[in-house]
Write an enzyme that holds these catalytic residues in place. Structure first.
Site, PDB file in Angstrom:
ATOM      1  N   LYS A 163     -10.780  -0.337  10.279  1.00  0.00           N
ATOM      2  CA  LYS A 163     -10.905  -1.531   9.446  1.00  0.00           C
ATOM      3  C   LYS A 163     -11.337  -2.745  10.265  1.00  0.00           C
ATOM      4  CE  LYS A 163      -7.374  -0.158   6.052  1.00  0.00           C
ATOM      5  NZ  LYS A 163      -8.126   0.468   4.958  1.00  0.00           N
TER       6      LYS A 163
ATOM      7  N   GLN B  22      -4.735  -5.114   7.099  1.00  0.00           N
ATOM      8  CA  GLN B  22      -5.705  -6.056   6.524  1.00  0.00           C
ATOM      9  C   GLN B  22      -5.668  -7.425   7.207  1.00  0.00           C
ATOM     10  OE1 GLN B  22      -7.889  -5.053   4.375  1.00  0.00           O
ATOM     11  NE2 GLN B  22      -6.977  -3.158   3.620  1.00  0.00           N
TER      12      GLN B  22
ATOM     13  N   CYS C 240      -4.877   2.543  -3.640  1.00  0.00           N
ATOM     14  CA  CYS C 240      -3.607   2.976  -3.036  1.00  0.00           C
ATOM     15  C   CYS C 240      -2.474   1.982  -3.290  1.00  0.00           C
ATOM     16  CB  CYS C 240      -3.746   3.260  -1.531  1.00  0.00           C
ATOM     17  SG  CYS C 240      -4.868   4.609  -1.168  1.00  0.00           S
TER      18      CYS C 240
ATOM     19  N   HIS D 110       0.868  -1.181   0.000  1.00  0.00           N
ATOM     20  CA  HIS D 110       0.000   0.000   0.000  1.00  0.00           C
ATOM     21  C   HIS D 110       0.909   1.238   0.000  1.00  0.00           C
ATOM     22  CE1 HIS D 110      -2.863   2.925   1.755  1.00  0.00           C
ATOM     23  NE2 HIS D 110      -3.834   2.075   1.470  1.00  0.00           N
TER      24      HIS D 110
ATOM     25  N   ASP E 262       2.811  -4.494   8.111  1.00  0.00           N
ATOM     26  CA  ASP E 262       1.596  -3.706   7.918  1.00  0.00           C
ATOM     27  C   ASP E 262       0.429  -4.678   8.091  1.00  0.00           C
ATOM     28  OD1 ASP E 262      -0.669  -2.483   6.953  1.00  0.00           O
ATOM     29  OD2 ASP E 262       0.213  -1.841   5.055  1.00  0.00           O
TER      30      ASP E 262
END
Lengths: 433, 131
Positions: free
Chosen positions: A238, A215, A378, A135, A212
């Site tokens: 999220k 997600q 993104c 991202h 990261d």
């Protein structure tokens, strides 16, 4: 059920549909009075009543600034805010409470590491290893750090089916590599990356690892001690929580050695006119008034997710994803981005050569009530690598249903019919040359 | 909220499938290209301007959604043969009116991409911006 769904459904893997009643927004209508099917969860999720009540409860009864006053409300707010930190600690199994730093989101978390750890530790020629599927929020901060420090950025390439090329990863991992910063789950391809293997190999090569987890934490159980990860970043919005709050997890020794990033109130021990001494963790990295209410809301979201169970949520999403993947993969001219269902989390992105993603998003919304994302999500470098300008993404969460996936498929077929070339001719106003 | 019948009117789909002057202009004196960072839509416009300030010829090329590409075709058709002064006074509101259907703010960006590119193109002589 759509004709394209040939695979049998494992209904025992699905969560009860009644769970949708906890989410007031899911009974809204969108487009041309269509019931909402919200399939844009990789961008942001919706909130259950329990989170909404927690938020309004703070504003109605307990709100004040934290760590400041000794009055009742400040004590109450502080207690709730620090309870939220405990909830996060338990969710990711952090060893120490003060290894959990509240930020404004994943982007702020990654920037904190890039600015603080990066500026203090990276020298010209040092390498930071990223990947092609990152991202923008895990690319741009490192580009900025590289500009300041002279560090060199390398990128793990992808296999043809959209997974990290692990052989190339091992070749790229050298004694120059100081940090590996990769996503746990691709927000575009859906690929679940082998983070445990990446961390073990990076550590063996003497590099630190930032994951990261924007997600992954909302959808999969994550244990930072079992992974032995050095830094982990994720966002509240999220995972059924409010926007404006996120988490940076870091190992205590690393965070302790890092200089503060943002300066201001809360992050200090003592301030003189020309100098300051920083506060201890976690306040050292929480300058200014923190995201008090969003953090308390995120805490309620964690409680909700854990009451359903992250493993059950993952099973549910996997079943929806397999169902959507099977149906979409039979549509002619449609290209699914990313790997087979067994390597992917709860999302499917696709592209048509003739029809732009905007048409899908528009018609799916207006005629079918299906909210999907259209664009580059993104991940412009990833789209460039795939040779496309944009894609359409359907991303699932615990409240989505098979019926919603059916509407997605129906809508995709309708768009295909609607924008098929029909030999149309423009009315001539001016002489063509 | 506009319905599909309004949003994708027949004349818009006609422009999408059968665009006016899509391609390149070897005699171009001015050109500009830009993209919509939100979605990656691209439009390039090449112009041949006369010494007397007239648009002698104009072509566009690009990639993107129906709205971005059909609106580019409609704009190019509208501007063909006009003067540079007329082009400069053609406002964003005029562009949205030319397109027709009411658009949500995000879709307005698709529609206005070619308009922005054209407004920049008249200030971008080919020999200065290219190569």
């Amino acid at each position: 059920m759509t004709d394209l769904a040939t695979r049998s459904i494992d209904r025992t893997a699905l969560l009860p549909v009644a769970l949708r009643n906890d989410f007031p927004i899911l009974s809204e209508e969108v487009g041309d009075h269509q019931p909402l099917a919200f399939l844009d969860n990789a961008a942001s999720t919706q909130r259950p009543r329990q989170v909404i009540d927690a938020l309004s409860g703070v504003y109605e009864r307990t709100y004040a600034n934290v760590h400041r006053g000794i009055h009742t409300l400040s004590e109450l707010s502080t207690e709730q805010y620090e309870t939220a930190r405990h909830r996060v600690q338990r969710l990711i199994n952090a060893r120490q409470l003060h290894e959990v730093i509240f930020t404004s989101g994943t982007t702020a978390s990654i920037n904190t590491v890039a600015r603080s750890w990066g500026d203090a530790n990276l020298r010209a020629g040092d390498e930071v290893l990223l990947s092609v599927m990152e991202h923008h929020s895990n690319l741009v901060p490192w580009q900025q750090t590289a500009e300041r420090t002279g560090a060199v950025l390398r990128h793990i390439p992808l296999t043809d089916d959209g997974r990290l090329d692990m052989e190339a990863f091992e070749r790229l991992l050298t004694d120059r590599t100081k940090l590996v910063a990769v996503t746990a789950v691709s927000n575009t391809l859906g690929t679940i990356n082998p983070v445990a293997e990446i961390i073990a190999k990076a550590h063996a090569a003497g590099a630190l690892v930032l994951i990261d987890a924007a997600q992954s934490v909302p959808h999969l159980a994550v244990d930072v001690q079992a992974l032995d990860v050095d830094f982990l970043a994720f966002s509240g919005h999220k995972m059924l929580g409010p926007s404006g709050v996120g988490v940076l997890y870091g190992k205590e020794a690393l965070l302790d050695a890092m200089p503060p990033f943002l300066g201001g109130g809360s992050m200090i021990n003592e301030v003189k006119l020309s100098s300051f001494t920083p506060a201890a963790l976690p306040a050292k990295f929480e300058a200014g008034t923190p995201p008090i209410v969003p953090a308390i809301g995120m805490s309620a979201a964690i409680d909700y997710l854990q009451s359903v169970g992250l493993d059950a949520i993952h099973r549910h999403e996997s079943e929806l994803t397999r169902y959507a993947y099977d149906a979409l993969s039979q549509i002619e001219g449609l290209r699914i981005l990313g790997p087979a269902p067994e390597h992917r989390a709860g999302l499917v992105s696709f592209a048509f050569d003739r029809i732009h993603a905007h048409e899908f998003a528009q018609v799916l919304n207006d005629q079918f009530g299906v909210a999907v994302r259209a664009g580059h999500h993104c991940t412009q470098p990833l789209h460039a690598h795939l040779g496309i300008a944009a894609s359409t993404r359907a991303s699932f969460y615990l409240y989505n249903t098979l019926e919603e996936v059916d509407r997605l498929i129906e809508g995709v077929l309708a768009v295909q019919r609607m924008f098929a070339p029909q030999g149309r001719q423009r009315k001539r106003r001016k002489p063509d040359e | 909220m506009p319905s599909e019948e309004e949003l994708y009117q027949e004349h818009i789909l006609d422009h999408y499938e059968d665009p006016f002057h899509r391609g390149h202009l070897t005699s171009a004196t001015h050109a500009h290209e830009d993209k919509n960072p939100l979605c990656g839509d691209v439009v390039r416009i090449e112009l041949e301007l006369n010494d007397d300030g007239k648009i002698k010829n104009v072509y566009f090329d690009g990639q993107g959604c129906v709205i971005s590409q059909a609106s580019a075709s409609m704009l190019i058709e509208e501007m063909y043969g006009k003067t540079v002064d007329e082009l400069k006074s053609f406002s964003a509101e005029d562009m949205l009116a030319l397109y027709g259907p009411r658009l949500t703010p995000n879709r307005q960006k698709c529609c206005l991409l070619s308009w922005k590119v054209l407004q920049s193109a008249v200030h971008s002589p080919v020999n200065e911006t290219e190569d």
